[in-house]
Design a protein around this motif. Structure first.
Motif, mmCIF file in Angstrom:
data_model
loop_
_atom_site.group_PDB
_atom_site.id
_atom_site.type_symbol
_atom_site.label_atom_id
_atom_site.label_comp_id
_atom_site.label_asym_id
_atom_site.label_seq_id
_atom_site.Cartn_x
_atom_site.Cartn_y
_atom_site.Cartn_z
ATOM 1 N N LYS A 290 -2.611 6.764 -12.662
ATOM 2 C CA LYS A 290 -1.253 7.108 -12.238
ATOM 3 C C LYS A 290 -0.317 5.902 -12.259
ATOM 4 O O LYS A 290 0.876 6.046 -12.561
ATOM 5 C CB LYS A 290 -1.279 7.767 -10.862
ATOM 6 N N LEU A 291 -0.839 4.724 -11.967
ATOM 7 C CA LEU A 291 0.005 3.533 -12.059
ATOM 8 C C LEU A 291 0.377 3.240 -13.510
ATOM 9 O O LEU A 291 1.507 2.835 -13.794
ATOM 10 C CB LEU A 291 -0.705 2.325 -11.447
ATOM 11 N N ILE A 292 -0.563 3.446 -14.427
ATOM 12 C CA ILE A 292 -0.242 3.264 -15.849
ATOM 13 C C ILE A 292 0.840 4.253 -16.267
ATOM 14 O O ILE A 292 1.813 3.882 -16.942
ATOM 15 C CB ILE A 292 -1.497 3.434 -16.724
ATOM 16 N N THR B 257 -13.625 5.741 -4.528
ATOM 17 C CA THR B 257 -13.413 7.123 -4.958
ATOM 18 C C THR B 257 -11.994 7.369 -5.464
ATOM 19 O O THR B 257 -11.742 8.364 -6.142
ATOM 20 C CB THR B 257 -13.697 8.093 -3.806
ATOM 21 N N ARG B 258 -11.082 6.452 -5.160
ATOM 22 C CA ARG B 258 -9.684 6.628 -5.559
ATOM 23 C C ARG B 258 -9.282 5.733 -6.734
ATOM 24 O O ARG B 258 -8.161 5.845 -7.232
ATOM 25 C CB ARG B 258 -8.758 6.359 -4.373
ATOM 26 N N ARG C 273 0.835 -1.211 0.000
ATOM 27 C CA ARG C 273 0.000 0.000 0.000
ATOM 28 C C ARG C 273 0.867 1.257 0.000
ATOM 29 O O ARG C 273 0.545 2.242 -0.678
ATOM 30 C CB ARG C 273 -0.943 -0.008 1.209
ATOM 31 N N GLN C 274 1.976 1.234 0.728
ATOM 32 C CA GLN C 274 2.888 2.380 0.762
ATOM 33 C C GLN C 274 3.498 2.648 -0.618
ATOM 34 O O GLN C 274 3.658 3.799 -1.027
ATOM 35 C CB GLN C 274 4.004 2.149 1.781
ATOM 36 N N VAL D 41 1.341 7.412 -6.293
ATOM 37 C CA VAL D 41 0.233 8.353 -6.496
ATOM 38 C C VAL D 41 0.633 9.770 -6.090
ATOM 39 O O VAL D 41 0.288 10.753 -6.759
ATOM 40 C CB VAL D 41 -1.018 7.897 -5.703
ATOM 41 N N SER D 42 1.391 9.906 -5.009
ATOM 42 C CA SER D 42 1.777 11.237 -4.538
ATOM 43 C C SER D 42 2.856 11.882 -5.409
ATOM 44 O O SER D 42 2.955 13.108 -5.460
ATOM 45 C CB SER D 42 2.265 11.163 -3.091
ATOM 46 N N HIS D 43 3.665 11.066 -6.100
ATOM 47 C CA HIS D 43 4.763 11.609 -6.900
ATOM 48 C C HIS D 43 4.418 11.838 -8.376
ATOM 49 O O HIS D 43 4.996 12.704 -9.022
ATOM 50 C CB HIS D 43 5.992 10.691 -6.820
#
Length: 224
Positions: A188-190, A180-181, A7-8, A14-16
């Motif tokens: 973002k993962l793609i 919702t996410r 998860r981290q 996602v944050s970067h």
């Protein structure tokens, strides 16, 4: 590797990652199109890049204006195949689009918005040319709790020990994050897979999760 570390890793990506939404067919098309047109655009992304799918979509859009079953069926199979040629496999894909258009003629796709997620997914996967990823991409962009798994996400999931099969990976994300996410994480993962975690020559030296990554080829953290 622990579930918390997995998860981290996702949260750090996602944050970067600064999303370039204009590079993705579905989010762009859904701004101004109905569900049938969006489904056609998503089908054009199958087994090709979004860049090629955009070319095919805009060829079709320029020729027809509004893309709907009647307008698709107004084209000959040959003309349709040439319009969508940039997406590849154009002849087989054209036949599938014609079959799909015939099956939905007089049956507005908007009806699935009133169905449950499971009912809508089954309905879509019974249509010609629609598999689980295509169905999930459409449902996700409709706001339903689907988490599509493309080749980039599948590769990342394997490297992070999230899962191997489509269902296993999709269910892991649905279990670990709120609906919702889903869209943001999916896109973002793609993009992360395109920019950093590539199949060939991954850019591990500048990857934002290189010091956390358990993949042996990452050059950062080595142990799960």
């Amino acid at each position: 590797m622990s579930e918390e570390l997995k998860r981290q890793l996702v949260e750090t990506v996602v944050s970067h990652v600064k999303l370039r939404e204009e590079e993705f067919v579905a989010p762009v098309v859904k701004r101004s199109a109905g569900l049938f047109e969006l489904l056609i655009a998503i089908i054009l992304t199958q087994n090709t890049s979004d860049k090629n799918a955009f070319k095919a979509y805009y060829n079709l859009k320029g020729r027809l204006g509004i893309i709907e079953p009647q307008s698709i069926l107004s084209l000959s199979e040959e003309e349709l195949s040439q319009l969508i040629r940039p997406a590849g496999m154009h002849r087989g894909r054209a036949r599938k689009l014609i079959e799909l258009s015939r099956s939905l003629l007089g049956h507005p796709l908007e009806e699935i918005s009133r169905m449950s997620f499971e009912e809508a997914r089954k309905f879509l996967m019974d249509l010609p040319g629609v598999g689980e990823k295509t169905a999930d991409v459409l449902l996700l962009n409709m706001g339903k709790p689907a988490f599509p798994v493309d080749t980039h996400i599948k590769r990342i999931a394997a490297r992070w020990s999230i899962g191997k099969s489509y269902r296993e990976i999709s269910e892991w994300f649905r279990k670990n994050f709120p609906p919702t996410r889903y869209l943001e994480i999916h896109l973002k993962l793609i993009q992360f897979g395109r920019d950093y975690c590539r199949a060939q020559r991954p850019r591990c030296d500048v990857c934002p999760v290189r010091h956390m990554c358990p993949w042996p080829g990452a050059g950062g953290r080595k142990k799960a």
